[in-house]
Scaffold this active site. Sequence first.
Site, PDB file in Angstrom:
ATOM      1  N   ASP A 555       1.373  -1.593  -0.268  1.00 43.51           N
ATOM      2  CA  ASP A 555      -0.626   0.021  -0.111  1.00 43.51           C
ATOM      3  C   ASP A 555       0.614   1.067   0.359  1.00 43.51           C
ATOM      4  O   ASP A 555       0.878   1.603  -0.921  1.00 43.51           O
ATOM      5  CB  ASP A 555      -0.812   0.030   1.064  1.00 43.51           C
ATOM      6  N   GLU A 789      -3.352  -7.468  12.891  1.00 42.55           N
ATOM      7  CA  GLU A 789      -2.558  -7.470  11.422  1.00 42.55           C
ATOM      8  C   GLU A 789      -1.309  -6.843  11.476  1.00 42.55           C
ATOM      9  O   GLU A 789      -0.574  -7.632  10.811  1.00 42.55           O
ATOM     10  CB  GLU A 789      -4.155  -5.890  10.915  1.00 42.55           C
TER      11      GLU A 789
END
Length: 819
Positions: A555, A789
Site C-alpha cells: 500500500d 494485523e
Amino acid sequence: MTRDRRRHGGSEHRPPPSRKPPPPSGREWSRVLLVAILSCVIGLSAFGYGGYKKWILAMKVATLHPAPPILPPNSSSPAASPHLFWGSYRPQVYFGMKTRSPRSVVTGLMWLSQSGSPSLRHTCEQSDGLAGYGWLMHDGVNFGVQEIKDKGFTLKTEFVKRAGGRHGGDWSWRIVGTPDDPSAPSRLVSILFYVATDGQGSLTPHMDGRDRLSLVTGTSEELGSFTIHFPKPGGGAGGHLSFNHLVTFCPGLHHITDVVRSSLSDRFNHPAADTGNKRRYFGLDTHHPPPLLGSEHSHIIIHQVTLYLPAQVEILFESGSFAQRPGSLSGAALSTEFQMHKKNMEDRFRERFHLEEKGFMPEQVSFAQAALSNMVGGMGHFYGSSLVRSRHNPEPISYPPAPLYTAVPSRSFFPRGFLWDEGFHLLLIARWDPTLAWQSLAHWLDLMNSDGWIPREQILGPEARSKVPAEFVVQWDENANPPTLFLSLQQLLAGETVSPEGLQFLRRAFPRLQTWYDWFNGTQNGLLPYSYRWRGRDRDTLRFLNPKTLTSGLDDYPRASHPSDDERHVDLRCWMVLAAEVMATVCRLLGEDGKRYEESHVALTDNSLLDKLHWSERLGAYADYGNHTQNVALEWERPRPVPGQDPRDVPPPRLIRVVRKPPRLQFVGALGYVSLFPFLLQLLSPDSPKLGRLMDHLRDADRLWTPYGIRSLSKSSPLFMQRNTEHDPPYWRGPIWINMNYLVVRALHRYSQMDGPYREQALGLYRELRVNLISNLYRQYKESGFLWEQYNDRTGGGQGCHPFTGWSALIALVMAEEY
Ligand SMILES: *[C@@H]1O[C@H](CO)[C@@H](O)[C@H](O)[C@H]1NC(C)=O
Ligand SMILES: *[C@@H]1O[C@H](CO)[C@@H](O)[C@H](O)[C@H]1NC(C)=O
Ligand SMILES: *[C@@H]1O[C@H](CO)[C@@H](O)[C@H](O)[C@H]1NC(C)=O
C-alpha cells in the site's frame, strides 16, 4: 475508517459508483449470456464489425481462461469430496456451517445476553468488543472447538462431523456457556440457532407441544433430505428454561441479523415459561413475524433457548441417506468422538511440528495450535461474481459466478479472499494438510480470465459484498498483486517429489500457470529489459504525500514520488524471479519444455544485473528507481475569499502535497521491506557483500531492528511513520508485519546454512529475531486474546484489525522452524 479502505485498491482507476442495478445472481447468469449473445447479433447488424469488435473487447475481461478448469465440475460435491462437504466455511460469523455448494443451506449461531443491556451477537464485529474469540483447535476437516469471551461469560462452541451416507454425513454442535464468576447472580442468556436456505431447498418445522420446536426437516439439491434435532437441554442453573422460535422468510443471507433483531425487539414481553421464576426477556414470536423486507429469497427457521448459565445446548444434523447410523451423535457419544478427534489432532500436531522437543511449554504449544486452527478454521467457501472493469468497458461488468474455497485474512475485517495473502496462508496450511492447499490453489487459478488476470480481492455474493463500501468493489484488470501463489507452490514442490494429488493438479493447472506468468511478464514489465513496474499507482500527486501502490500489497510503502513509466520496482522483479524458478520446476516435473523459464531465471538471478538496476550505494541497499524527490510535505491550503465573494462559497481548507525540490530520475531513498527483497527471496549469492550490508541494516536499532521484529520502514527514512493524507495513518511505514518477518527469518535460516562469509552473522540474527517474534506475539496473544494485523514498533502492541489469523499465524512455522 481509513483502515477499511486499505487493500481495496486501484484508486487511480476508481470508477464512479455505478448507478446500474445490482449484478446478476448465479441463476440469472445464463439469461445474461443469452441477452449478451442477442445484443451481439443486434450489435453486429447495427454497428457492423467495429461495434462487434468493441463488444468482444469489453467482454474479454470477464471471459474465463479457455483451458479446462483445474477442478472438474462437481468436484466439491458430496459424492466426490464427502469429507470437505460440510465445514465452518462461514468465517464472517462467530459460528456457522455450510456446504461447499453454490446455494448452500446455511446454519449459524447467535446469542443474546438477557441481563444488562442486551446485545445480539452474530457476525464477527470488532465493535462487539469481545475479550477474545477463535478456534482453540480445528483440524480443517473433522472437528473444531472455539472459545468466545463475551462480557461476564464464555461460550465454547464445538462441532464434530461424522461420515456416512451419500450427502456429506452428519454433524453435531455443542454450545457450553460458563459465567466468569460462578458466585455472581445467574446470568440469563439466549442461544439462537438458525438454518436458512439460499434460494433453493425447503424447511419444515416440527413442534413438541405448542411452544417447543423440536426438529426441522428439510431437503436441498445437494443435501438430499435431512433432519435437524434440538434435544431438550438439561436445564440451566436456575432451572429456568424457555423456548421460542421463528419461521419466516428473508431477502438474503446478509439480512438474517435484521430479521432476528426486529422480531426480538418487538417482543420484550415474554413472561418466563415453565417455572415459577417469572421474568421478562427478549424472545422470538413466530405468530407475529417481522414484516417481510422485499423479496423472499431465503426460508429461515430460528430456534431460541433461554436459560441461566452455566448451561449446555446441543444441535444435531442428520443426513437422510445415512442408513446405518450407530446411534445419535449426542451426549456421551458426542464427547467420545470429540475426544478422539482432539487426541488425533494433538498427536498429529506433535509429530508435524515438534514443538515440545524445541522446548516450548504446553501453553505455548496451545498458542501455536490455536494459530494453525484459526487459519484452517477460518477457511471459507464463497460463491458469486466479482465486478470487473477494463479500459474497454466504461461500466463495470459481472465476472462469471464461481466458487472460491480460501482462507481469509481476518474474520471480522477482511472475511473474504485476498490473492496475495493466500500465498502466505498456504505456507502454513500446506504443512498441515496439503489437500486443503491444493484445493485452494485450484479454486484461485480457476478464477483466471483469458488474459491471465486474477481479480485480487474476491468479494463474492451479497453477504461478502454487504461488508465492502460500493466504490471499492470493482476490480480493474490492469492491476496485479504479488504472485505469492508461487511461494506456496515452491514449498509444495520442494525436493521435487510430488504426491499423485499434486501431480494431477500440476497437469491440469499447467496452461493456467503459463498464462499467469505471461500476464505478469507482459503487462507489468518495465522500460529496460528485466525490469518490472507495478501498474495502478495513485496518479493524483496533489492528494498524497507519496502516491500509494496498493497493487504491490504494500500500500503506502514509499515509492517514487512522481509515478511514471520510467519506474522499476525491485520487489516485483524478485517475485518474477520466483515465478520463473517455480515454472521451470513445474516443467521439469511434467516433462514439459521449460527452457524459456530457465533462461529468464538465469538472467534475473544474475547478481550484477540486479545490482546495476537496483543497488543504491547511497542507501546501502536495494531500491526502486523512478522520478523522485525526497523534499515533499503535506501543507494546509486555506483559500481566501476573493473580494466580493460570499465567505460561504470559499472552499474549505485542505491538506495538499507541496514539492520543495523538483523530482529527477534516481533511486528511491527508502530503506525497508522493499529494499530487502533480493535477500528475502534468497536471490543473493551467499558471498555477496550486499548480503552483509543488508544484515547490518537489519540489526541496526536506528533503522530496522526492534525487540519485537523487523519494522517495515527504517526509522531513519524520511517517510517513517508519516501520514499519507489527513485521513491516512501510516500502514507499511514502520509497523511490524508478520508475513515479511517470516520471510526474513526464513532467509536468515537459509543463509546460516550455506557456506560463506556471512554465515555466522546470519545465524546470530536468526536466533535473536526468532525469539523476539515468538515472545512478542505470544505475549500479545495472552494479553489481548488475539493475533493482530501488525505490531507496534515501539511497544510491540498488536494494532490494526483483529483477529488477524491470516498471515500472522505464520508464527507457528517460525516456532516449528519450518521454512
Ligand atoms: C453434477 O451434478 C449434478 C447434480 O448432482 C448433475 O445434474 C450434473 O449432471 C453433474 N455434472 C457433471 C458434469 O457431472
Ligand atoms: C519475459 O519477457 C521478456 C521480455 O519480453 C522475455 O525476453 C522473456 O523471454 C520472458 N520470459 C519468459 C519466461 O517467457
Ligand atoms: C518528473 O516529474 C516532473 C513533475 O511531474 C516532470 O515535470 C518531469 O518531466 C518528470 N521527469 C521525468 C524524467 O519523467
